[in-house]
Write a protein that holds these residues in place. Structure first.
Motif, PDB file in Angstrom:
ATOM      1  N   UNK A  18       2.458   6.160  -2.604  1.00  0.00           N
ATOM      2  CA  UNK A  18       3.549   7.120  -2.544  1.00  0.00           C
ATOM      3  C   UNK A  18       3.402   7.789  -4.241  1.00  0.00           C
ATOM      4  N   UNK A  19       2.844   6.825  -5.326  1.00  0.00           N
ATOM      5  CA  UNK A  19       2.786   7.108  -6.609  1.00  0.00           C
ATOM      6  C   UNK A  19       1.355   7.594  -7.106  1.00  0.00           C
ATOM      7  N   UNK A  20       0.818   7.799  -6.215  1.00  0.00           N
ATOM      8  CA  UNK A  20      -0.596   8.120  -6.377  1.00  0.00           C
ATOM      9  C   UNK A  20      -0.924   9.682  -5.986  1.00  0.00           C
ATOM     10  N   UNK A  21      -1.996  10.163  -6.528  1.00  0.00           N
ATOM     11  CA  UNK A  21      -2.279  11.701  -6.772  1.00  0.00           C
ATOM     12  C   UNK A  21      -2.906  11.782  -5.161  1.00  0.00           C
ATOM     13  N   UNK A  75      -4.070   3.974  -5.332  1.00  0.00           N
ATOM     14  CA  UNK A  75      -3.100   3.541  -6.536  1.00  0.00           C
ATOM     15  C   UNK A  75      -3.565   3.213  -7.654  1.00  0.00           C
ATOM     16  N   UNK A  76      -2.782   2.821  -8.818  1.00  0.00           N
ATOM     17  CA  UNK A  76      -3.137   2.400 -10.039  1.00  0.00           C
ATOM     18  C   UNK A  76      -3.898   1.076  -9.947  1.00  0.00           C
ATOM     19  N   UNK A  77      -3.550   0.191  -9.127  1.00  0.00           N
ATOM     20  CA  UNK A  77      -4.013  -1.192  -9.001  1.00  0.00           C
ATOM     21  C   UNK A  77      -3.244  -1.954  -9.790  1.00  0.00           C
ATOM     22  N   UNK A  99     -10.972  -4.492  -6.669  1.00  0.00           N
ATOM     23  CA  UNK A  99     -10.783  -2.900  -7.484  1.00  0.00           C
ATOM     24  C   UNK A  99     -11.915  -2.192  -7.457  1.00  0.00           C
ATOM     25  N   UNK A 100     -12.361  -1.299  -6.709  1.00  0.00           N
ATOM     26  CA  UNK A 100     -13.658  -0.611  -6.686  1.00  0.00           C
ATOM     27  C   UNK A 100     -13.948   0.437  -7.584  1.00  0.00           C
ATOM     28  N   UNK A 124       0.903  -1.202   0.043  1.00  0.00           N
ATOM     29  CA  UNK A 124      -0.099  -0.173   0.110  1.00  0.00           C
ATOM     30  C   UNK A 124       0.857   1.273  -0.236  1.00  0.00           C
ATOM     31  N   UNK A 125       2.000   1.328   0.838  1.00  0.00           N
ATOM     32  CA  UNK A 125       2.592   2.249   0.847  1.00  0.00           C
ATOM     33  C   UNK A 125       3.426   2.512  -0.588  1.00  0.00           C
TER      34      UNK A 125
END
Length: 590
Positions: free
Chosen positions: A492-495, A518-520, A565-566, A487-488
């Protein structure tokens, strides 16, 4: 009436009676020959089928051995090749086979029971043989043909060995047996027997001159197929057989051999059973005729009794032989079970080592933030110690006591930090105890807070209420630690650098969810998400073992690990474990 007329009538009556007897006996003999031919054909077919059944299970049994599977996984390992050669040689000798050999996915021979002989199969490519192609496509195959290497005819049984998920992660093991002894027994016993393949070509016969000749004219397509398969190697296909011309006069019977496309044919010569000569029709003494018929009837009954006893004795011998073969196969199976248990124990040990290595790696990552976190309390302790000495020298005990209280809180904070690392570093002893999923999650978040802070992320959610389970604490900590690290990495790479943790009871199971924005995982990769060494991270960011280990631990505890993935763009990993009975009762009551 004149004596001459009476005599003539009597002679005419005897001749008519002899004629009727001759016709009746001819019908009887013809029918008896047909019945005898069918009975003999049934016995020959069953004997041939038994010879095939004796070896039918050997390819799959040999393919399940450790030596063969190791060679297929490491085809260039000479030690593995030598071990497989010895195993196949012993199997061939103990089961009375002609040869046993292993082919890789290309049809090239890796190991063979005749590795030490001239004309060894090793290195030969047999991909053109139907037994390789059929086993490759359907899992098992059979084929009769003449060996292109040895020139010896035999029956080939093959089985596909799948040792990995890839399209080339397979091999084929082939068992070759010969029917030469069975063929010789037919000839020695005076039998006229022949066996033909699906195309009508005779490949076994008590009469050698009939071998490799068709029972009907072959089409050019069939001849081309025989040449392409090298079915009978260098033996040319001879002239078409006319059995009526080869064995006149005779009774010919044929039937298919169960479980094969082959046909077995037996020939009974009329001369061998024609015990009633034509002159019997001219007998003038009815008593002699009746006596002869009685003798013949008694003889046939005696022959039938002898044949029955012989058949029963042969059947008892075959049953005893089959029982001995089954005992040998059972011994081999028991040895295989022991080997599999040892391999399973080694696998569990290796996985425990991987879990421990992952924990130590996580500790190493946590130490980077811990060093900075510990330096501040240590500097504060040093300052307060100096201040307390000064206060005590001045006699200001109240202020000194206040300083000591602050220093005690600082030491307690350091103890909590080091205690979390000590708790994480311990090795699993596979003992289960009552643990709180929510408390374990809080402890792991506290341990990873330095990485969370350095990644610029935050942790929220609902994980305050106790969720009790019976589990191995060290293994459950490893699952939560793996999910937090993933998850970290994603946050970290998510808006939206946020992590959400939820601990509750869901659908009758203890549930822990870890989510991020994140992007999943790509849709094409989700089917392999929990496979060992599969990862969607960048090179150097992971080995692809964390989720695989976590998935296995969850299953060992009777639970499950699932990916979601929701529609809102959240990625969730859900851990489900059997909940404590008392907790379930409380939930239902509430």
């Amino acid at each position: 009436m004149k004596p001459r007329l009476v005599t003539s009538l009597f002679v005419l009556a005897l001749l008519l009676l002899a004629g009727f007897v001759h016709i009746g006996m001819s019908w009887y003999v013809e029918g008896q020959l047909a019945r005898d031919a069918q009975a003999r054909l049934s016995l020959l077919s069953d004997t041939f089928r038994t010879s095939i059944d004796r070896v039918s299970g050997l390819p799959a049994l040999a393919g399940a051995t450790v030596d063969v599977r190791t060679l297929l996984q490491r085809p260039d390992d000479e030690t593995a090749r030598a071990a497989a050669n010895v195993l196949l040689q012993r199997m061939t000798r103990e089961n009375g086979l002609d040869a046993v050999f292993v082919l890789d996915f290309r049809g090239v021979t890796l190991a063979s029971s005749n590795f030490a002989e001239t004309g060894s199969y090793i290195g030969g490519n047999y991909s053109f043989r139907p037994y390789f192609r059929i086993a490759k496509e359907t899992g098992s195959g059979s084929y009769y043909g003449v060996g292109v290497t040895t020139g010896r005819p035999g029956y080939f049984l093959s089985s596909r060995i799948q040792f990995g998920p890839g399209p080339q992660d397979f091999g084929v093991i082939v068992v070759k047996t010969v029917f030469s002894r069975l063929e010789a027994s037919w000839a020695d016993g005076g039998e006229r027997v022949l066996v033909s393949d699906a195309d009508g070509v005779v490949f076994l016969s008590s009469t050698s001159s009939l071998r490799y000749r068709p029972l009907a004219e072959l089409s050019p397509q069939v001849r081309a197929l025989l040449d392409a398969e090298h079915r009978y190697a260098t033996n040319p296909i001879g002239a078409t057989i006319d059995l009526r011309r080869e064995f006149p006069p005779s009774v010919i019977s044929s039937r298919e051999i169960d479980g094969t496309s082959w046909k077995i044919t037996t020939v009974l010569l009329r001369s061998s059973r024609d015990w009633q000569p034509p002159t019997a029709a001219l007998t003038v003494f009815l008593v002699g005729l009746v006596t002869l018929l009685t003798i013949v009837t008694l003889k046939q009954q005696s022959d039938r009794h002898k044949a029955d006893r012989r058949t029963k004795r042969d059947l008892e011998i075959r049953v005893a032989e089959r029982t001995s073969e089954l005992v040998s196969a059972m011994s081999l199976l028991e040895a295989e079970i022991i080997e599999r248990r040892n391999a399973d124990a080694a696998l569990h040990k290796a996985r425990d080592e991987l879990v421990q290595a992952a924990k130590l790696a996580s500790m190493g990552q946590a130490f980077a933030g811990l060093a900075h976190e510990v330096n501040q309390p240590l500097a504060a302790l040093k300052t307060y110690l100096s201040s307390t000495r000064l206060l005590l020298s001045r006699g200001d005990t109240d202020s000194a006591v206040a300083n000591i209280g602050i220093m005690d809180e600082t030491v307690e904070r350091l103890a909590r930090l080091t205690g979390s690392l000590k708790h994480l570093s311990r090795r699993s002893d596979h003992r289960r105890e009552e643990i709180d999923l929510a408390e374990t999650a809080r402890r792991m978040i506290e341990l990873m807070k330095f990485r969370i802070r350095d990644a610029g992320t935050t942790v929220g959610g609902a994980y305050d209420a106790p969720v009790l389970v019976d589990a191995d604490p060290a293994r459950i900590e490893q699952i939560i630690l793996n999910l937090l690290k993933n998850a970290i990495y994603a946050a970290k790479r998510s808006v939206r650098p946020e992590i959400v943790v939820i601990a509750d009871i869901r659908d009758g199971y203890a549930h822990l969810g870890v989510g991020d924005y994140g992007a999943g995982v790509p849709e094409t990769a989700r089917a392999r998400l929990f496979e060992p060494f599969f990862t969607t991270k960048e090179v150097g960011e992971g080995l692809g073992l964390g989720l695989a280990i976590s998935y296995a631990i969850a299953q060992e505890h009777g639970g499950a690990l699932r990916y979601e993935r929701t529609a809102e763009g959240q990625t969730w990993f859900h851990l489900y474990l059997p909940v404590k009975t008392t907790i379930v009762a409380q939930e239902q009551h509430t």
